[in-house]
Design a protein around this motif. Sequence first.
Motif, PDB file in Angstrom:
ATOM      1  N   PHE A 134       0.846  -1.204   0.000  1.00  0.00           N
ATOM      2  CA  PHE A 134       0.000   0.000   0.000  1.00  0.00           C
ATOM      3  C   PHE A 134       0.870   1.239   0.000  1.00  0.00           C
ATOM      4  N   LEU A 135       0.505   2.213  -0.805  1.00  0.00           N
ATOM      5  CA  LEU A 135       1.174   3.510  -0.778  1.00  0.00           C
ATOM      6  C   LEU A 135       0.087   4.530  -0.495  1.00  0.00           C
ATOM      7  N   SER A 136       0.386   5.449   0.429  1.00  0.00           N
ATOM      8  CA  SER A 136      -0.700   6.350   0.799  1.00  0.00           C
ATOM      9  C   SER A 136      -0.391   7.790   0.448  1.00  0.00           C
ATOM     10  N   SER A 137      -1.458   8.579   0.287  1.00  0.00           N
ATOM     11  CA  SER A 137      -1.326  10.006   0.005  1.00  0.00           C
ATOM     12  C   SER A 137      -1.224  10.776   1.313  1.00  0.00           C
ATOM     13  N   VAL A 138      -0.837  12.032   1.209  1.00  0.00           N
ATOM     14  CA  VAL A 138      -0.937  12.945   2.345  1.00  0.00           C
ATOM     15  C   VAL A 138      -2.435  13.143   2.622  1.00  0.00           C
ATOM     16  N   PRO A 139      -2.848  13.148   3.903  1.00  0.00           N
ATOM     17  CA  PRO A 139      -4.286  13.237   4.181  1.00  0.00           C
ATOM     18  C   PRO A 139      -4.904  14.601   3.857  1.00  0.00           C
ATOM     19  N   ALA A 140      -6.203  14.583   3.566  1.00  0.00           N
ATOM     20  CA  ALA A 140      -6.953  15.827   3.380  1.00  0.00           C
ATOM     21  C   ALA A 140      -8.020  15.902   4.470  1.00  0.00           C
ATOM     22  N   PHE A 141      -8.135  17.061   5.101  1.00  0.00           N
ATOM     23  CA  PHE A 141      -9.088  17.253   6.208  1.00  0.00           C
ATOM     24  C   PHE A 141     -10.317  18.009   5.711  1.00  0.00           C
ATOM     25  N   VAL A 142     -11.490  17.624   6.214  1.00  0.00           N
ATOM     26  CA  VAL A 142     -12.696  18.379   5.884  1.00  0.00           C
ATOM     27  C   VAL A 142     -13.662  18.317   7.068  1.00  0.00           C
ATOM     28  N   GLN A 143     -14.330  19.434   7.335  1.00  0.00           N
ATOM     29  CA  GLN A 143     -15.335  19.480   8.397  1.00  0.00           C
ATOM     30  C   GLN A 143     -16.644  19.933   7.774  1.00  0.00           C
ATOM     31  N   ASP A 144     -17.634  19.029   7.766  1.00  0.00           N
ATOM     32  CA  ASP A 144     -18.895  19.357   7.083  1.00  0.00           C
ATOM     33  C   ASP A 144     -19.943  18.291   7.414  1.00  0.00           C
TER      34      ASP A 144
END
Lengths: 199, 155
Positions: A134-144
């Motif tokens: 597995f290779l992962s991306s940098v995380p993205a945050f969202v509040q909604d």
Amino acid sequence: MNFNELTSMQLDFLTELTNIGGGNAATALSKIINRRIRMEVPKVSLVSFQELFSDHMKMEEEVCAVSIRVHGDAPGNFLFVISRDEAAELVEIAAGTVVSNVSREIYVSAMQEIGNILCSSYWNALSRMLDLTFLSSVPAFVQDMFGAIMTTAYIESGQYGDTLLFIENILKTGQNAIKAHLFYIPLPGSLEKIFELLT
Amino acid sequence: MGIADYKVASGPFRIITVGLGSCVGISIYDTGSMSGGMAHIILPDSTKFHKVDNEAKFADLAIPKMVSELEKLGIKRRNMAAKIAGGASMFQFADSSLNTDIGRRNAEAVRTVLRKLGIPLLAEDTGGNTGRTMILDLETGNVFIRMVGKEPKLL
């Protein structure tokens, strides 16, 4: 693949996998927070998109979420979801101060880090047991709203099938019990690949 | 109403669709007859797929189907008007190659379908990066948009 017809061995494996992943997560979180975090045995289930919205969480509830894309042998989208209030609690524990003292930047980065640790604990367990990369991306945050986040994550995964993996974690420190939801939204074929390795 | 679904009704009702992210909500109504409908599409174009299991998922199929249901209720095409909302980009990845423009493409597909059907688009609240809930009040023809932490606004 019909996910209603998984063998008991496949389901046992899934449970074992989440136990290992959950254990890793608790250890890693305790280290970064510098406080002992206990985790109840995580509950894992395969759920359909429609079930998710009718049963598990309210569509309009305000939540914090961290999305991490995973590439490699079983590509998909990991989504860490926590209610707004419980996210604030978690950040307070991590930062050691009340949330009003925490800048938005620190808040977001703490959430991303916690999401990252939880998700990577699970895919590390998966990759070790099944020899998958597995290779992962940098995380993205969202509040909604939960519904808006979940449907978008689902559509962006190109997942127009119906089944996703839902892991419910309960984190405990002292008196606090915090519900952390983790979803693995597989790209078409990824979930099949995982279960085929188990037959 | 649900996701990838549409509903039509006649009478003093409200139709609500909750949690539009990159999806688009389409309200079509005729104030004269207190009738209308709402669709919640999740993808722009069905022609990219070999197998279509649910027509209501796609902008190009859901809207014409809903319009023909409305015509069965006795609403004339020329009296129909539309308002749309959604098509947001919810996730901002630091690595921009991971950001998809599915929300924008959904909204664009909806506008194209409405144009083809000859239904005027009176107002829209699309794009940005916030989720929306859409409420159609058939009694007045008013469409309200609700977002987290904000007062509902009239579209």
